[in-house]
Design a protein around this motif. Structure first.
Motif, PDB file in Angstrom:
ATOM      1  N   LEU A 109       0.739  -1.255   0.031  1.00 39.72           N
ATOM      2  CA  LEU A 109       0.075  -0.025   0.078  1.00 39.72           C
ATOM      3  C   LEU A 109       0.997   1.295   0.053  1.00 39.72           C
ATOM      4  O   LEU A 109       0.636   2.252  -0.651  1.00 39.72           O
ATOM      5  N   VAL A 110       1.923   1.296   0.827  1.00 44.36           N
ATOM      6  CA  VAL A 110       2.784   2.363   0.697  1.00 44.36           C
ATOM      7  C   VAL A 110       3.438   2.646  -0.639  1.00 44.36           C
ATOM      8  O   VAL A 110       3.508   3.710  -1.148  1.00 44.36           O
ATOM      9  N   LEU A 111       4.019   1.292  -1.216  1.00 43.15           N
ATOM     10  CA  LEU A 111       4.525   1.508  -2.672  1.00 43.15           C
ATOM     11  C   LEU A 111       3.476   2.265  -3.576  1.00 43.15           C
ATOM     12  O   LEU A 111       3.858   2.906  -4.251  1.00 43.15           O
ATOM     13  N   GLN A 112       2.324   1.625  -3.547  1.00 40.93           N
ATOM     14  CA  GLN A 112       1.154   2.020  -4.443  1.00 40.93           C
ATOM     15  C   GLN A 112       1.117   3.418  -4.366  1.00 40.93           C
ATOM     16  O   GLN A 112       0.734   4.370  -5.023  1.00 40.93           O
ATOM     17  N   GLY A 113       0.784   3.980  -3.056  1.00 34.26           N
ATOM     18  CA  GLY A 113       0.507   5.316  -2.578  1.00 34.26           C
ATOM     19  C   GLY A 113       1.793   6.188  -3.343  1.00 34.26           C
ATOM     20  O   GLY A 113       1.235   7.306  -4.177  1.00 34.26           O
ATOM     21  N   GLN A 114       3.165   5.770  -3.105  1.00 31.75           N
ATOM     22  CA  GLN A 114       3.847   6.611  -3.673  1.00 31.75           C
ATOM     23  C   GLN A 114       3.918   6.888  -5.285  1.00 31.75           C
ATOM     24  O   GLN A 114       4.127   7.720  -5.894  1.00 31.75           O
ATOM     25  N   LEU A 115       3.739   5.457  -5.855  1.00 31.79           N
ATOM     26  CA  LEU A 115       3.729   5.434  -7.138  1.00 31.79           C
ATOM     27  C   LEU A 115       2.639   6.446  -8.029  1.00 31.79           C
ATOM     28  O   LEU A 115       2.650   7.089  -8.880  1.00 31.79           O
ATOM     29  N   TRP A 116       1.181   6.564  -7.179  1.00 27.44           N
ATOM     30  CA  TRP A 116       0.164   7.329  -7.849  1.00 27.44           C
ATOM     31  C   TRP A 116       0.046   8.759  -7.038  1.00 27.44           C
ATOM     32  O   TRP A 116      -0.580   9.608  -7.802  1.00 27.44           O
ATOM     33  N   LEU A 117       0.539   8.906  -5.932  1.00 28.05           N
ATOM     34  CA  LEU A 117       0.530  10.232  -5.215  1.00 28.05           C
ATOM     35  C   LEU A 117       1.530  10.884  -4.777  1.00 28.05           C
ATOM     36  O   LEU A 117       1.396  12.296  -4.834  1.00 28.05           O
ATOM     37  N   ARG A 172       5.946  12.258  -4.848  1.00 29.47           N
ATOM     38  CA  ARG A 172       6.769  12.793  -5.808  1.00 29.47           C
ATOM     39  C   ARG A 172       7.104  12.073  -6.588  1.00 29.47           C
ATOM     40  O   ARG A 172       7.689  10.789  -6.102  1.00 29.47           O
ATOM     41  N   GLY A 173       7.393  12.300  -7.998  1.00 31.46           N
ATOM     42  CA  GLY A 173       7.753  11.256  -8.944  1.00 31.46           C
ATOM     43  C   GLY A 173       6.536  10.225  -9.421  1.00 31.46           C
ATOM     44  O   GLY A 173       6.900   9.270  -9.856  1.00 31.46           O
ATOM     45  N   SER A 174       5.366  10.338  -8.792  1.00 34.75           N
ATOM     46  CA  SER A 174       4.367   9.624  -9.317  1.00 34.75           C
ATOM     47  C   SER A 174       4.011   9.862 -11.015  1.00 34.75           C
ATOM     48  O   SER A 174       4.630  10.702 -11.609  1.00 34.75           O
ATOM     49  N   VAL A 175       3.343   8.897 -11.290  1.00 39.47           N
ATOM     50  CA  VAL A 175       2.712   8.729 -12.639  1.00 39.47           C
ATOM     51  C   VAL A 175       2.448  10.052 -13.171  1.00 39.47           C
ATOM     52  O   VAL A 175       2.755  10.720 -14.171  1.00 39.47           O
ATOM     53  N   LEU A 205       5.323  16.838 -15.858  1.00 37.70           N
ATOM     54  CA  LEU A 205       6.495  17.308 -16.141  1.00 37.70           C
ATOM     55  C   LEU A 205       7.124  17.202 -17.549  1.00 37.70           C
ATOM     56  O   LEU A 205       7.555  18.145 -18.239  1.00 37.70           O
ATOM     57  N   ARG A 206       6.598  15.950 -18.178  1.00 36.96           N
ATOM     58  CA  ARG A 206       6.859  15.797 -19.630  1.00 36.96           C
ATOM     59  C   ARG A 206       6.329  16.902 -20.614  1.00 36.96           C
ATOM     60  O   ARG A 206       6.845  17.456 -21.588  1.00 36.96           O
TER      61      ARG A 206
END
Length: 90
Positions: free
Chosen positions: A14-22, A24-27, A33-34
């Motif tokens: 859950l922590v890793l998924q939260g980082q991935l979607w929410l 800094r550096g999330s999708v 930024l692109r």
């Protein structure tokens, strides 16, 4: 005994998924930024083109006395010594 391990792994997931979607550096952050980078590259290309045009004109003005003379004649009506200026009205 496996029960606490499952809870730890689930919490980590859950922590890793939260980082991935929410985080800094999330999708979504990377996609934004692109787009910012793409827009900046377009602005840089337009500025580079304008700079090249101005540089070419500056070079012509510094080195090409003919262009300076042409501008002076057309914009301020320059006349050389011993020249006769004739204006034709239509």
């Amino acid at each position: 005994m496996l029960r606490p391990l499952h809870l730890i792994l689930l919490a980590l997931l859950l922590v890793l998924q939260g980082q991935l979607w929410l985080g800094r550096g999330s999708v979504p952050d990377v996609m934004r930024l692109r787009q910012v980078l793409k827009d900046q590259k377009q602005q840089n290309a337009a500025s580079r083109l304008a700079n090249d045009r101005l540089s070419a004109e500056l070079h012509d003005l510094k080195d090409g006395l003919e262009m300076v003379e042409e501008r002076a004649r057309s914009e301020i009506g320059m006349v050389k010594p011993n020249e006769i200026f004739v204006q034709i009205a239509r």
